[in-house]
Design a protein around this motif. Structure first.
Motif, mmCIF file in Angstrom:
data_model
loop_
_atom_site.group_PDB
_atom_site.id
_atom_site.type_symbol
_atom_site.label_atom_id
_atom_site.label_comp_id
_atom_site.label_asym_id
_atom_site.label_seq_id
_atom_site.Cartn_x
_atom_site.Cartn_y
_atom_site.Cartn_z
ATOM 1 N N LYS A 1 -5.926 7.221 -6.408
ATOM 2 C CA LYS A 1 -5.482 6.163 -5.477
ATOM 3 C C LYS A 1 -5.850 4.512 -6.217
ATOM 4 C CE LYS A 1 -6.188 3.992 -0.758
ATOM 5 N NZ LYS A 1 -4.922 5.326 -0.178
ATOM 6 N N ARG B 1 0.934 -1.265 -0.085
ATOM 7 C CA ARG B 1 0.344 -0.315 -0.269
ATOM 8 C C ARG B 1 1.085 0.808 0.215
ATOM 9 N NH1 ARG B 1 -4.547 0.749 -1.798
ATOM 10 N NH2 ARG B 1 -3.514 2.316 -3.028
ATOM 11 N N ASP C 1 0.694 4.590 -2.376
ATOM 12 C CA ASP C 1 0.483 5.211 -2.779
ATOM 13 C C ASP C 1 1.701 6.251 -2.890
ATOM 14 O OD1 ASP C 1 -1.717 4.103 -1.810
ATOM 15 O OD2 ASP C 1 -1.413 4.662 0.150
#
Length: 118
Positions: A112, A49, A53
């Motif tokens: 995202k 993650r 990101d």
């Protein structure tokens, strides 16, 4: 995972073009950043993650690969990176035989990157 060294699976995010080359050639030498740094950047499931990101937000056409670390053997080094966490770095190319599952990644309307359930 408390000890990243116990991971047997890591993940690599790449472009669709890079994925197509890997499938065609059976081998991936790395993205430009990998070639510059001298190793292929991988992430554990817990690190993924943060990786997407930081490095892939807003990008489209991404592919997530599951990499069997046993298949690349002694070419993996666990080295400190973001926040001092140990990340798996692949010194040498990534052979197609080390790739398990793969996913095409989508993004939400804010850019995202959406990750699959691993």
């Amino acid at each position: 995972m408390a000890d990243e060294k116990k991971a047997e699976i890591a993940y690599k995010v790449m472009t669709a073009e890079q994925w197509n080359r890997l499938q065609t050639n059976g081998f991936f030498s790395g993205a430009p950043v990998d070639i510059h740094d001298g190793y292929i950047h991988l992430s554990t499931a817990e690190q993924l993650r943060g990786t997407v990101d930081k490095h892939f937000e807003g990008q489209v056409g991404l592919i997530l690969l599951e990499v069997d670390l046993k298949a690349v053997g002694n070419h993996i080094r666990w080295e400190p990176s973001r926040g001092g966490a140990l990340f798996p770095h692949l010194y040498g190319g990534l052979p197609m035989v080390a790739v398990g599952r793969h996913w095409a990644l989508d993004s939400d309307r804010n850019g995202k990157v959406l990750l699959p359930k691993l």
